[in-house]
Design an enzyme around this catalytic site. Sequence first.
Site, mmCIF file in Angstrom:
data_model
loop_
_atom_site.group_PDB
_atom_site.id
_atom_site.type_symbol
_atom_site.label_atom_id
_atom_site.label_comp_id
_atom_site.label_asym_id
_atom_site.label_seq_id
_atom_site.Cartn_x
_atom_site.Cartn_y
_atom_site.Cartn_z
ATOM 1 N N TYR A 92 -19.794 12.784 -10.490
ATOM 2 C CA TYR A 92 -19.697 14.172 -11.202
ATOM 3 C C TYR A 92 -18.333 14.367 -12.078
ATOM 4 C CZ TYR A 92 -23.356 15.376 -8.036
ATOM 5 O OH TYR A 92 -24.712 15.226 -7.140
ATOM 6 N N ARG A 129 0.876 -1.279 0.114
ATOM 7 C CA ARG A 129 0.027 0.026 -0.072
ATOM 8 C C ARG A 129 0.983 1.117 -0.011
ATOM 9 N NH1 ARG A 129 -5.087 -0.855 4.012
ATOM 10 N NH2 ARG A 129 -5.660 -2.985 3.735
ATOM 11 N N HIS A 164 -8.283 -3.923 -6.548
ATOM 12 C CA HIS A 164 -7.894 -3.280 -5.324
ATOM 13 C C HIS A 164 -9.069 -3.167 -4.592
ATOM 14 C CE1 HIS A 164 -4.792 -0.750 -3.204
ATOM 15 N NE2 HIS A 164 -5.951 -0.142 -2.965
#
Length: 850
Positions: free
Chosen positions: A130, A40, A86
């Site tokens: 959006y 990570r 992921h």
Amino acid sequence: MSSEVPDPTDIDAQSVEPVRIEDEMEQSYIDYAMSVIAGRALPDVRDGLKPVHRRILYAMNEMGITSNTSHRKCSSIVGETMGDYHPHGDRAIYDALVRMAQDFSMRYPLVDSQGNFGSMDGDPAAAMRYTEARMDSIAEELLEDLEKDTVDFSSNYDDRLQEPDVLPAAFPNLLVNGSSGIAVGMSTNIPPHNLGEVIDATIALIEDPEITVEGLMEHVKGPDFPTGANIVGRDAIYSAYATGRGRLRVRAEFEIEEWKNDRERIVITELPYQTNKARMVERIAEDVNDGEIEGISDLRDESDRDGVRVVVELKRGANTEVVKNRLLETHLERTFGVINLALVDGQPQVLTLKETLEEYVSHRREVVRRRSEYDLNEAEERAHILEGRLRALENVESVVELIRNSEDRSAAKTGLREEFDFSERQADHIVRMQLGSLTSMESTEIEEEYEEVQAEIEHLEAILGSEERLLEVITDELRAIKDEYDDDRRTSIVEDHGTVTHEDLIPEEDVFVVMTEDDYVKRMPIDSFDPQRRGGKGIIGADVKEDDRVATVFRANTHDYLLCFTNHGQVYQLKTYEIPEMSRTARGKSAVNILDLDKGENITAIVDTDAFEDDEYVTMATRDGYVKRTAGEEFDNILSTGIIAASLEEGDELVDVEVTDGTKDIVVATEGGMTIRFDEDEVRSMGRNARGVGGIKLEGDDAVAGLVATDEADDRALLTVTRNGYGKRTLLSEYRTQSRYGKGLIDIKTNDRNGPVTAVKAVTEDDHLVIMSEDGQIMRTRAGEISTVGRNTMGVTVMDVASDDAVASVDVIPGTSLEPEGDLEADVDVDADAGTEDETEPTIESEDDE
């Protein structure tokens, strides 16, 4: 039928293995830490990407969202990445996607965005439903040749799909875009760099593997932040590149503009990397309102899409250099801590600049080798097919007849292999050929293609057979990337000439500092007070308000760093230039922002920190007769709120301080006119929290007025000044050494005329005295104006104080620091008859009282 759930504790275990809990927790924590480190938080040195970034780009590539396609909703990209590669939550994936699209976070953004993706003011991006995105063209360079077996693949989290362990990375992305992250027990913070500079350094390393970090720095000048600004000094850059760690000072870019009405303004156009612009403006405003920064009249953020523009308007008469450097100290300069930590073969490692580039070159060498092998296999396969087609064209009639007479396709392939010695792949291809491909024109095209494929095979074999040719390919491809994406450096590197501080802009001069009991303070140039003859009334030195009195006056240089000892036993550090300069007739300003004094706390002694040398002591005397010595090194670190200099009993006060070296004699004088002289060694060194030992035995309501440090070779005189303005000088040699804690000898008569002793000082004839009364009258006179007489005398008029006034403080200006003076003013000679010495001396007593 029972619906009860069986108790799991009733089920017998297949096997039980005893394990120490500390061993299990240690191993589990190590497993967790390594998972975070490798999976990570840390980037791979080869492609400069963390797993989440690599998976986002790979998912976009698999979805066909390249730089040539239309933008796609970010929610779609995040969903595909999370579902296939992921599984750690959409928020983390979207945050990583957003950062790859921010031109103020990434030097070369890897994602081309559409919509609100946040700002330098800390505004968050719009929701993923959006916003839209697609890969930027430079990101495609990281994925180039991925399909040619250039890197290893591993199964995804549910073994349904394959994902790359690393991307081919056609340019050194770790250095170009940098990286930051916090793992377990370690962190990385790699600054971004200019693409062209990094590629030039990589090529230089390929051409000269023995090149040094200094040699690489001829190409890589330093980090190149997307927000521009300036890096101060080159030493920190070299340290970061040579060791993998360093601390860079990054300074905003600004300019000073002339403005209306003879005023100036500071216009900030570039900010240090990762600075929140809105928060910076807010904090500057807070400092202005709190009085931390003076001289600013207005502050505006005029930034737009074209760039940063923060305007700081200055007041008329403000010192632009002071304001500018105050802003640099507090807001416009940041430290970027470089930690060049990345994964090398799955293990975290701090890398130098050369090691980072070496790892990248090694990766590209492997990528180009595997790609060449893949292309060679493809070319050889194609050449094999083309050879079969050419042979078929040479025997076209026999081939066509054989195929026509065969029962089926399988029989045709068998016949071709037996009759014409075709391979199975060639026979299968020929059987599938269309009749139109047997024309003479088609034959010419096949021959040309075959020649091209043969040339490609030779080229690939040369690459695989020569390390030099392979490195040439890497170099050529890097130059092509540079030609396509290189741009100008944004971050400048400026030499560290130091900043001009407030202190640098203050003229270095001697001043008087006046403090009152109500903590009003000011400074005045010494030149404001001409020397007078003794006995004068002096001139106004401070307009003391009603019910306030002058507590102390002392001489200092504007650049001095002073230790201020108070009657409460505290010590504070003070920079003289921080005290406001005001006129003689001004009252002064409240000292609350300069010294954090308690109510009733007054400065009683001043020590210049320049006076300290090794093995020196601060020797103190209290009102109740205690004396203590403390090593000077214990006063090195003074807090803004002060520290304890001496522990005092209730009702006691710290009166005076001297710096000694262990070889001095101490002279302690009392308000009642007594003095005692004893060897400094009689007072052992003790800590700051100690009370001290008895220095002089006081009688009645007598109290200590001050102390002086001297030695046998000292030819100075002891100046004694009383509350009513009388005083005298007596050679220090007339005060013989006694044992500590005796009653001492009579120094001056303290009758109704003289009043009690206010101060004692060691002076020469050339020294000047600064005497100030409680009502604010100040007088400067030569010490030589006061007669030298014996002990136990009345003294002469030093300052003519009013009946309702009194001497508050006396300070000495050393004669060596004075310019030659002219005639003295105010020749007012009010001598009183000098008394005779007292022929009797008090009995000497001594006892130790810590």
